[in-house]
Design a protein around this motif. Structure first.
Motif, PDB file in Angstrom:
ATOM      1  N   ALA A 183       0.746  -1.087   0.124  1.00 41.25           N
ATOM      2  CA  ALA A 183      -0.097   0.012   0.001  1.00 41.25           C
ATOM      3  C   ALA A 183       0.772   1.316  -0.027  1.00 41.25           C
ATOM      4  N   GLY A 184       1.923   1.253   0.842  1.00 38.23           N
ATOM      5  CA  GLY A 184       2.740   2.639   1.182  1.00 38.23           C
ATOM      6  C   GLY A 184       3.468   2.980  -0.370  1.00 38.23           C
ATOM      7  N   ARG A 185       4.119   2.005  -0.984  1.00 44.20           N
ATOM      8  CA  ARG A 185       5.041   2.501  -2.095  1.00 44.20           C
ATOM      9  C   ARG A 185       3.796   2.613  -3.274  1.00 44.20           C
ATOM     10  N   THR A 186       2.907   2.000  -3.228  1.00 45.23           N
ATOM     11  CA  THR A 186       1.813   2.138  -4.568  1.00 45.23           C
ATOM     12  C   THR A 186       1.208   3.744  -4.210  1.00 45.23           C
ATOM     13  N   ALA A 187       0.841   4.039  -3.202  1.00 42.99           N
ATOM     14  CA  ALA A 187       0.598   5.662  -2.904  1.00 42.99           C
ATOM     15  C   ALA A 187       1.460   6.471  -3.374  1.00 42.99           C
ATOM     16  N   VAL A 188       2.801   6.311  -2.892  1.00 45.66           N
ATOM     17  CA  VAL A 188       3.863   7.124  -3.332  1.00 45.66           C
ATOM     18  C   VAL A 188       4.059   7.154  -4.962  1.00 45.66           C
ATOM     19  N   LEU A 189       3.936   6.233  -5.425  1.00 45.93           N
ATOM     20  CA  LEU A 189       4.226   6.249  -7.112  1.00 45.93           C
ATOM     21  C   LEU A 189       2.953   6.879  -7.732  1.00 45.93           C
ATOM     22  N   LEU A 190       1.653   6.786  -7.149  1.00 46.98           N
ATOM     23  CA  LEU A 190       0.826   7.283  -7.716  1.00 46.98           C
ATOM     24  C   LEU A 190       0.540   8.794  -7.297  1.00 46.98           C
ATOM     25  N   GLY A 191       1.306   9.361  -6.264  1.00 47.76           N
ATOM     26  CA  GLY A 191       1.205  10.653  -6.041  1.00 47.76           C
ATOM     27  C   GLY A 191       2.296  11.233  -7.038  1.00 47.76           C
ATOM     28  N   ALA A 192       3.312  10.609  -7.407  1.00 40.35           N
ATOM     29  CA  ALA A 192       4.127  11.209  -8.399  1.00 40.35           C
ATOM     30  C   ALA A 192       3.757  11.519  -9.748  1.00 40.35           C
ATOM     31  N   ALA A 193       2.788  10.219 -10.036  1.00 40.25           N
ATOM     32  CA  ALA A 193       1.843  10.553 -11.222  1.00 40.25           C
ATOM     33  C   ALA A 193       1.095  11.939 -11.208  1.00 40.25           C
ATOM     34  N   MET A 194       0.257  11.923 -10.195  1.00 37.47           N
ATOM     35  CA  MET A 194      -0.613  13.148  -9.966  1.00 37.47           C
ATOM     36  C   MET A 194       0.192  14.505  -9.959  1.00 37.47           C
ATOM     37  N   GLY A 195       1.363  14.593  -9.399  1.00 37.97           N
ATOM     38  CA  GLY A 195       2.094  15.511  -9.270  1.00 37.97           C
ATOM     39  C   GLY A 195       2.683  16.169 -10.671  1.00 37.97           C
ATOM     40  N   ALA A 196       3.013  15.092 -11.697  1.00 35.95           N
ATOM     41  CA  ALA A 196       3.315  15.422 -13.088  1.00 35.95           C
ATOM     42  C   ALA A 196       2.076  15.891 -13.685  1.00 35.95           C
ATOM     43  N   LEU A 197       0.633  15.531 -13.570  1.00 42.34           N
ATOM     44  CA  LEU A 197      -0.340  16.110 -14.113  1.00 42.34           C
ATOM     45  C   LEU A 197      -0.756  17.526 -13.624  1.00 42.34           C
ATOM     46  N   ALA A 198      -0.347  17.892 -12.442  1.00 42.10           N
ATOM     47  CA  ALA A 198      -0.350  19.063 -11.922  1.00 42.10           C
ATOM     48  C   ALA A 198       0.515  20.164 -12.545  1.00 42.10           C
ATOM     49  N   LEU A 199       1.638  19.790 -12.781  1.00 38.51           N
ATOM     50  CA  LEU A 199       2.721  20.530 -13.446  1.00 38.51           C
ATOM     51  C   LEU A 199       2.304  20.911 -14.974  1.00 38.51           C
ATOM     52  N   VAL A 200       1.767  20.008 -15.864  1.00 41.47           N
ATOM     53  CA  VAL A 200       1.059  20.022 -16.850  1.00 41.47           C
ATOM     54  C   VAL A 200      -0.206  21.161 -16.875  1.00 41.47           C
ATOM     55  N   ALA A 201      -0.777  21.374 -16.040  1.00 45.03           N
ATOM     56  CA  ALA A 201      -1.867  22.016 -15.914  1.00 45.03           C
ATOM     57  C   ALA A 201      -1.648  23.316 -15.586  1.00 45.03           C
ATOM     58  N   VAL A 202      -0.519  23.746 -14.806  1.00 45.21           N
ATOM     59  CA  VAL A 202      -0.030  24.877 -14.448  1.00 45.21           C
ATOM     60  C   VAL A 202       0.779  25.755 -16.016  1.00 45.21           C
ATOM     61  N   ALA A 203       1.404  24.771 -16.574  1.00 46.40           N
ATOM     62  CA  ALA A 203       2.001  25.097 -17.679  1.00 46.40           C
ATOM     63  C   ALA A 203       1.107  25.434 -18.776  1.00 46.40           C
ATOM     64  N   SER A 204       0.116  24.613 -18.911  1.00 52.54           N
ATOM     65  CA  SER A 204      -0.797  25.146 -20.207  1.00 52.54           C
ATOM     66  C   SER A 204      -1.485  26.413 -20.164  1.00 52.54           C
ATOM     67  N   ALA A 205      -1.837  26.756 -21.404  1.00 50.44           N
ATOM     68  CA  ALA A 205      -2.545  28.318 -21.571  1.00 50.44           C
ATOM     69  C   ALA A 205      -4.051  27.749 -21.455  1.00 50.44           C
ATOM     70  N   LEU A 206      -4.628  27.428 -20.266  1.00 53.62           N
ATOM     71  CA  LEU A 206      -5.872  27.148 -20.005  1.00 53.62           C
ATOM     72  C   LEU A 206      -6.681  28.388 -20.148  1.00 53.62           C
ATOM     73  N   PRO A 207      -6.258  29.429 -19.479  1.00 52.08           N
ATOM     74  CA  PRO A 207      -7.191  30.547 -19.552  1.00 52.08           C
ATOM     75  C   PRO A 207      -7.712  31.137 -20.988  1.00 52.08           C
ATOM     76  N   ARG A 208      -6.625  31.105 -21.769  1.00 56.33           N
ATOM     77  CA  ARG A 208      -6.528  31.502 -23.297  1.00 56.33           C
ATOM     78  C   ARG A 208      -7.564  30.645 -24.135  1.00 56.33           C
ATOM     79  N   LEU A 209      -7.385  29.646 -23.853  1.00 58.67           N
ATOM     80  CA  LEU A 209      -8.257  28.440 -24.326  1.00 58.67           C
ATOM     81  C   LEU A 209      -9.575  28.716 -24.078  1.00 58.67           C
ATOM     82  N   LEU A 210     -10.105  28.794 -22.715  1.00 62.19           N
ATOM     83  CA  LEU A 210     -11.288  29.027 -22.069  1.00 62.19           C
ATOM     84  C   LEU A 210     -11.794  30.526 -23.039  1.00 62.19           C
ATOM     85  N   ALA A 211     -11.154  31.522 -22.935  1.00 59.11           N
ATOM     86  CA  ALA A 211     -11.443  32.552 -23.498  1.00 59.11           C
ATOM     87  C   ALA A 211     -11.893  32.345 -24.896  1.00 59.11           C
ATOM     88  N   ALA A 212     -11.284  31.497 -25.665  1.00 54.36           N
ATOM     89  CA  ALA A 212     -11.677  31.285 -27.285  1.00 54.36           C
ATOM     90  C   ALA A 212     -12.969  30.578 -27.430  1.00 54.36           C
TER      91      ALA A 212
END
Length: 463
Positions: free
Chosen positions: A388-417
């Motif tokens: 359970a412990g190592r699985t949670a750590v590994l999946l947390g790293a995957a979620m962190g990568a998704l968060a970085l992509v969301a912050v780096a993406s131009a979502l506000p401009r895409l929403l405005a368009a």
């Protein structure tokens, strides 16, 4: 038919009086809300019982994941044809048939478990059938909401629907696990009864479930393609759907973690229900706060904030084996998830023409949840091999990568368009009324498209 025409038709009926009827007094909405809530309650009760039955019979998380895989597989292979069929069929009849099919499926499991003739193939098939019928039911029900409430109350209605779904988990999963601890066939009997009551509630609704005229039927393939083309032209919807899809895979892989921890620690399966109740309470609160979050933070802020919160909370699951703390961490994840679901749902329903509601929603569900079946299998394998412990750590790293992509993406401009395009679809003559505003809007759209194209050329990778 424009988006404006689709949305305002139901509202006009309410506007003839002193004002919109409050949702708590809208009889048809209450029937639709309660009917869908009952069928969700039944499916939640059985969904927790399938893996419990297998884990406590075999002692293997991978065996429990088989039921989860079978239940999630319809998200992958049934979504797109279901969306086209929901747009083609009578939505009320579709919901009635789906409820009746769920009654038969769960009743077959009651008979098998009570007789002591339980087979993995039967359980997997029953789980798959119920999951497939629930896909069709939920697509039809979501498309019906705009026809039983005024447009001004759509956010409140969808917030209530999301809270209802969370409450179904809050009540259904603990009830299912407690019933399983008492008698292994009883969660499935509970599901059968809930589906029967849901069927009766839908029968009592008086309003029509569609404002569109009957259209000539075409082949299923071109109808599916029409919805996909509409979605493909909405870059913002595509981008956030891919982000949420990645997070859903992570959460599906985490779904078995509480049950596996409790099994390793020798605790009762009813404790799974306690964890689900705590988590569900967080999700219900988040759903009720979805409208507030849209006004104060905005859709983009909610998505980015949710991914960042999840990136912090998922690995924290590795730090405890306490059922209460596990439930509290999952409640925090569910809270922000409920708000995001409401905000995203309102955006989708408001921007999609009525004739495409089923197909567009099915495409979004496929992209957002289609890989969940693989996540369920991966979660079982990871828990058996890493713990359970190592699985949670590994999946947390995957979620962190998704968060970085969301912050780096131009979502506000895409929403405005995307919002500009929706306004133009609603009122094609709008630009002629105000040339200055039209010029500003076209400039914003051109900037958004240019930046999005630049991102693609730079090889931005989405999950």
């Amino acid at each position: 038919m424009s988006v404006t025409d689709d949305r305002t038709a139901p509202a006009d009926a309410h506007a003839k009086g002193a004002g919109p009827v409050p949702l708590r007094r809208n009889r048809d909405f209450l029937m639709l809300w309660s009917g869908a809530g009952l069928t969700l309650l039944g499916s939640r009760a059985t969904s927790v019982a399938y893996p419990l039955l297998l884990i406590w019979s075999t002692g293997s998380a991978a065996a429990g994941a088989v039921a989860g895989f079978a239940a999630q597989l319809p998200q992958l292979i049934v979504q797109l044809p279901a969306g086209a069929l929901v747009d083609r069929w009578n939505r009320r009849l579709t919901m009635l048939v789906c409820s009746a099919g769920c009654v038969l499926s769960t009743a077959s499991v009651v008979a098998a478990v009570a007789a002591g003739h339980v087979h993995l193939a039967h359980l997997a098939a029953a789980s798959f059938v119920e999951g497939s019928l629930m896909v069709c039911y939920r697509l039809a029900e979501r498309a019906c909401v705009r026809h039983v409430v005024p447009a001004a109350q759509l956010t409140a209605a969808l917030s209530g629907n999301e809270a209802r779904g969370r409450a179904a988990g809050l009540i259904g999963q603990p009830l299912g696990s407690a019933a399983f601890a008492a008698a292994r066939w009883s969660p499935f009997l509970l599901g059968s009864v809930a589906h029967v009551l849901s069927l009766l509630a839908v029968l009592l609704i008086r309003k029509p479930f569609s404002s569109r005229p009957a259209a000539a039927r075409r082949r299923l393939g071109p109808e599916i393609a029409e919805g996909l083309r509409w979605l493909w032209r909405r870059r913002f919807l595509r981008r956030i759907t891919l982000l949420i899809s990645g997070s859903n895979v992570v959460f599906q892989a985490l779904a078995l973690l509480p049950a596996f921890v409790l099994y390793e620690d020798g605790l009762s399966p009813a404790t799974v229900g306690v964890i689900a109740a705590i988590s569900g309470a967080g999700g219900a609160v988040g759903a009720l706060c979805g409208g507030w979050g849209m006004r104060r933070i905005g859709l983009v802020g909610l998505i980015r904030g949710a991914l960042l919160v999840w990136a912090l909370l998922v690995p924290a699951l590795a730090l405890t084996r306490s059922p209460l703390l596990l439930g509290a961490l999952l409640a925090g994840m569910s809270l922000v998830g409920g708000a995001v679901n409401v905000a995203g749902g309102v955006h989708q329903v408001r921007t999609t023409p009525d004739a495409l509601q089923g197909r567009v929603n099915s495409a979004l569900q496929l992209a957002g949840s289609g890989a969940n079946a693989l996540g369920a299998l991966a979660g079982g394998v990871l828990l058996d091999s890493l713990g359970a412990g190592r699985t949670a750590v590994l999946l947390g790293a995957a979620m962190g990568a998704l968060a970085l992509v969301a912050v780096a993406s131009a979502l506000p401009r895409l929403l405005a368009a995307e919002e500009l395009r929706t306004r133009q679809d609603q009122d094609p003559a709008h630009d002629a009324h105000d040339a200055h505003d039209a010029h500003d809007q076209e400039t914003a759209q051109a900037e958004a498209q240019a930046e999005a194209q630049a991102e693609d050329r730079e090889g931005e990778r989405t999950p």
